[in-house]
Write an enzyme that holds these catalytic residues in place. Structure first.
Site, mmCIF file in Angstrom:
data_model
loop_
_atom_site.group_PDB
_atom_site.id
_atom_site.type_symbol
_atom_site.label_atom_id
_atom_site.label_comp_id
_atom_site.label_asym_id
_atom_site.label_seq_id
_atom_site.Cartn_x
_atom_site.Cartn_y
_atom_site.Cartn_z
ATOM 1 C CB VAL A 134 -8.815 17.745 -22.356
ATOM 2 C CG1 VAL A 134 -8.860 19.266 -22.494
ATOM 3 C CG2 VAL A 134 -7.824 17.163 -23.345
ATOM 4 C CD GLU A 192 1.197 17.021 -8.995
ATOM 5 O OE1 GLU A 192 1.925 16.252 -8.361
ATOM 6 O OE2 GLU A 192 0.147 16.675 -9.557
ATOM 7 C CE LYS A 207 -4.943 19.384 -18.246
ATOM 8 N NZ LYS A 207 -5.080 20.219 -17.044
ATOM 9 N N GLY A 309 -9.261 16.172 -9.920
ATOM 10 C CA GLY A 309 -9.820 15.605 -8.697
ATOM 11 C C GLY A 309 -10.373 14.223 -8.948
HETATM 12 N N1 LIG Z 1 -5.337 13.655 -10.419
HETATM 13 C C1 LIG Z 1 -6.151 14.296 -11.260
HETATM 14 O O1 LIG Z 1 -7.000 15.079 -10.838
HETATM 15 C C2 LIG Z 1 -6.041 14.073 -12.749
HETATM 16 C C3 LIG Z 1 -6.883 14.796 -13.595
HETATM 17 C C4 LIG Z 1 -6.834 14.562 -14.982
HETATM 18 C C5 LIG Z 1 -5.919 13.644 -15.458
HETATM 19 N N2 LIG Z 1 -5.098 12.986 -14.606
HETATM 20 C C6 LIG Z 1 -4.161 12.016 -15.172
HETATM 21 O O2 LIG Z 1 -4.500 10.738 -14.669
HETATM 22 C C7 LIG Z 1 -3.332 9.935 -14.553
HETATM 23 C C8 LIG Z 1 -3.213 9.423 -13.135
HETATM 24 O O3 LIG Z 1 -3.157 10.535 -12.258
HETATM 25 P P1 LIG Z 1 -3.283 10.360 -10.667
HETATM 26 O O4 LIG Z 1 -3.423 11.738 -10.126
HETATM 27 O O5 LIG Z 1 -4.308 9.350 -10.315
HETATM 28 O O6 LIG Z 1 -1.824 9.823 -10.313
HETATM 29 P P2 LIG Z 1 -1.329 9.174 -8.948
HETATM 30 O O7 LIG Z 1 -2.262 9.481 -7.836
HETATM 31 O O8 LIG Z 1 0.102 9.549 -8.808
HETATM 32 O O9 LIG Z 1 -1.424 7.605 -9.233
HETATM 33 C C9 LIG Z 1 -0.592 6.962 -10.136
HETATM 34 C C10 LIG Z 1 -0.774 5.470 -9.978
HETATM 35 O O10 LIG Z 1 0.070 4.805 -10.915
HETATM 36 C C11 LIG Z 1 0.757 3.767 -10.264
HETATM 37 N N3 LIG Z 1 2.035 3.526 -10.933
HETATM 38 C C12 LIG Z 1 3.056 4.389 -11.115
HETATM 39 N N4 LIG Z 1 4.056 3.787 -11.789
HETATM 40 C C13 LIG Z 1 3.649 2.528 -12.032
HETATM 41 C C14 LIG Z 1 4.221 1.397 -12.658
HETATM 42 N N5 LIG Z 1 5.432 1.479 -13.184
HETATM 43 N N6 LIG Z 1 3.499 0.256 -12.721
HETATM 44 C C15 LIG Z 1 2.269 0.175 -12.167
HETATM 45 N N7 LIG Z 1 1.671 1.207 -11.562
HETATM 46 C C16 LIG Z 1 2.351 2.352 -11.490
HETATM 47 C C17 LIG Z 1 0.937 4.223 -8.833
HETATM 48 O O11 LIG Z 1 1.133 3.077 -8.006
HETATM 49 P P3 LIG Z 1 1.298 3.196 -6.397
HETATM 50 O O12 LIG Z 1 0.011 3.761 -5.909
HETATM 51 O O13 LIG Z 1 1.487 1.806 -5.952
HETATM 52 O O14 LIG Z 1 2.474 4.090 -6.174
HETATM 53 C C18 LIG Z 1 -0.399 4.937 -8.588
HETATM 54 O O15 LIG Z 1 -1.373 4.024 -8.170
HETATM 55 C C19 LIG Z 1 -2.171 10.833 -15.027
HETATM 56 O O16 LIG Z 1 -1.950 10.624 -16.384
HETATM 57 C C20 LIG Z 1 -2.724 12.225 -14.809
HETATM 58 O O17 LIG Z 1 -2.122 13.194 -15.657
HETATM 59 C C21 LIG Z 1 -5.135 13.169 -13.259
#
Ligand SMILES: NC(=O)c1ccc[n+]([C@@H]2O[C@H](COP(=O)([O-])OP(=O)(O)OC[C@H]3O[C@@H](n4cnc5c(N)ncnc54)[C@H](OP(=O)(O)O)[C@@H]3O)[C@@H](O)[C@H]2O)c1
Length: 436
Positions: A134, A192, A207, A309
């Site tokens: 959140v 996105e 959230k 971020g």
């Molecule tokens: N980005 C933000 O600012 C943010 C903020 C708050 C919360 N979140 C939450 O944090 C989480 C991650 O977000 P993110 O932005 O870091 O996502 P992301 O950049 O898309 O990264 C996702 C990661 O998960 C891996 N992955 C996907 N499917 C998989 C599987 N089946 N087995 C193993 N690994 C797998 C991917 O591997 P590869 O790299 O090899 O493809 C990648 O490393 C999500 O729940 C999101 O809602 C993100």
């Protein structure tokens, strides 16, 4: 110093690589605060060979992330993959079933399966923590679980989606329309490629459901959140709002209201709202998030900062890990699941609010009289009315009005009276005005 806390990290995307960098950069400071070293021992992602700009050579690699839960050298699993179900949920279940702590940033999973996971964690007396789920770097979960825990909360509301906030505040600054600003936001990485969850209010709803459960001691009920996104807000609405002394923001709000026979009901809404320029949320621009919690002793508290971020989100994840290293477990939703109240959703229509309504009407005599008659017949009292300019595309005219406070259902009744009228050339837009 005690033995290190050994971490299995699933997901090496934006947040996962941020966690690796943060644990390395602030290593000594974190160890001092946690009372022991926080040490990643194994990692998993989809593509082992991808260059992520970080050194992974010191960590074991698991092709199947579910294996992280089973490793004897892992004390806590960090899930940074995403998705409400699928591999993330499987990993979460396996981790808790083995009596290991879980840290996640996955709001969709917690919104949908939070109760089940919290029960599993409580059964084994292990931590389930989701600060990063959140509002990214803002410690609002901790704020509600700990900081305001002595208070009965009266309302929790705020700006929980950075993409929508960026779009609305950019529309305000530039006068550009929604589609144009969305395209820019996608180019700049603020939205996105598929922005549906953000612009339709689903992300904010995830959230909000989490905050409402913690803040009001309620069983999390994502299905009960009524979410409306920002796609219908036009440049003209932003201009009208400005003229009336407001900005438009996507506001997520949870509030407890007495229902029939006095039983408390839980209102959970995500809607674009008019926010007075005097209100602290009106100044929250760009991708920033902010949450207001109103406690009966604390008064109004404002939490504000980066809602997403790499750095901010990693900061929240590692704060959870530090808690776990200090053996701070606690009920994930602040109150044990068995004691959370099942609160029925507030029946729509009861709420008293003041409303902004934008009509797009044919440019001909008698239209205003027709609208005001419908308002009068439904018992809606008009505070101000502006008829100005032509609708985008020309031809039609925009009529914007603000109503005095009244039941939401009266506005709905007025619009029903106007339904099918040939004077209205588009669906009216109804936006509530955020109560101070
Ligand atoms: N980005 C933000 O600012 C943010 C903020 C708050 C919360 N979140 C939450 O944090 C989480 C991650 O977000 P993110 O932005 O870091 O996502 P992301 O950049 O898309 O990264 C996702 C990661 O998960 C891996 N992955 C996907 N499917 C998989 C599987 N089946 N087995 C193993 N690994 C797998 C991917 O591997 P590869 O790299 O090899 O493809 C990648 O490393 C999500 O729940 C999101 O809602 C993100």
């Amino acid at each position: 110093m005690a033995e290190p806390l050994r971490i299995g990290l699933a997901g090496l995307g934006t947040v996962g690589t941020g966690v690796v960098r943060l644990l390395e950069t602030n290593h000594d400071l974190i160890a001092a605060r946690a009372g022991r070293e926080l040490k990643i021992v194994a990692v998993s992602a989809r593509d082992r060979n991808r260059d992520r700009g970080i050194d992974l050579s010191g960590f074991a690699w698991e092709d199947d992330m579910a294996n992280l839960a089973a490793r004897g050298d892992v004390d806590v699993v960090v899930e940074l993959v995403g998705g409400s179900d699928g591999p993330a949920l499987e990993l979460a279940r396996k981790t808790l079933a083995r009596g290991k702590a879980l840290v996640t940033a996955n709001k969709a999973m917690i919104a949908h399966h939070g109760l089940e996971l919290a029960e599993a964690a409580e059964e084994r007396d292990v931590a389930l923590k989701f600060e990063a789920a959140v509002a990214g770097g803002i410690p609002v979960v901790k704020g509600l679980r700990e900081g305001t825990s002595a208070n009965a909360l009266e309302r929790i509301y705020g700006i929980l989606n950075g993409t929508c906030n960026y779009i609305l505040s950019t529309m305000e600054d530039t006068g550009a329309d929604f589609a144009e600003v969305l395209a820019d936001a996608q180019r700049l990485g603020y939205a996105e490629a598929d922005p549906t969850f953000d612009i339709e209010g689903v992300d904010a709803a995830h959230k909000l459901a989490i905050l409402a459960a913690i803040g009001f001691g309620a069983r999390i009920d994502f299905e009960a959140v009524r979410a409306t996104g920002i796609t219908s807000v036009g440049a003209a609405d932003i201009a009208q709002a400005d003229a009336l002394g407001y900005v438009i923001r996507l506001i997520a709000m949870a509030d407890v209201e007495p229902g029939e026979n006095g039983t408390p009901t839980l209102l959970q809404r995500v809607r674009p709202c008019l926010v007075s320029k005097e209100h602290p949320l009106s100044g929250v621009d760009g991708p920033t998030n902010a949450v207001v919690a109103e406690g009966n002793f604390s008064g109004r508290l404002l939490f504000q900062g980066a809602g997403a971020g790499e750095g901010p989100t990693a900061s929240a994840v590692v704060a959870d890990l530090i808690d776990i290293a200090r053996d701070e477990v606690g009920a994930p939703f602040s109150i044990p699941v068995a004691q959370l109240k099942a609160m029925p959703p507030t029946e729509s229509g009861h709420r008293i609010e003041s409303t902004y309504i934008r009509f797009t009407v044919a440019d001909r005599p008698g239209v205003l009289a027709e609208i005001t008659a419908a308002m009068r017949d439904a018992g809606v009292s008009i505070e101000s009315l502006i008829q100005k300019g032509r609708a985008e595309g020309g031809g039609d005219v925009l009529v914007a009005m603000v109503t005095h406070e009244g039941p939401e259902r009266s506005v709905r009744a007025a619009l029903e009276l106007l339904d099918g009228s040939e004077s209205l050339t588009a669906q009216p837009l109804v936006l509530p005005i955020l109560r101070d």
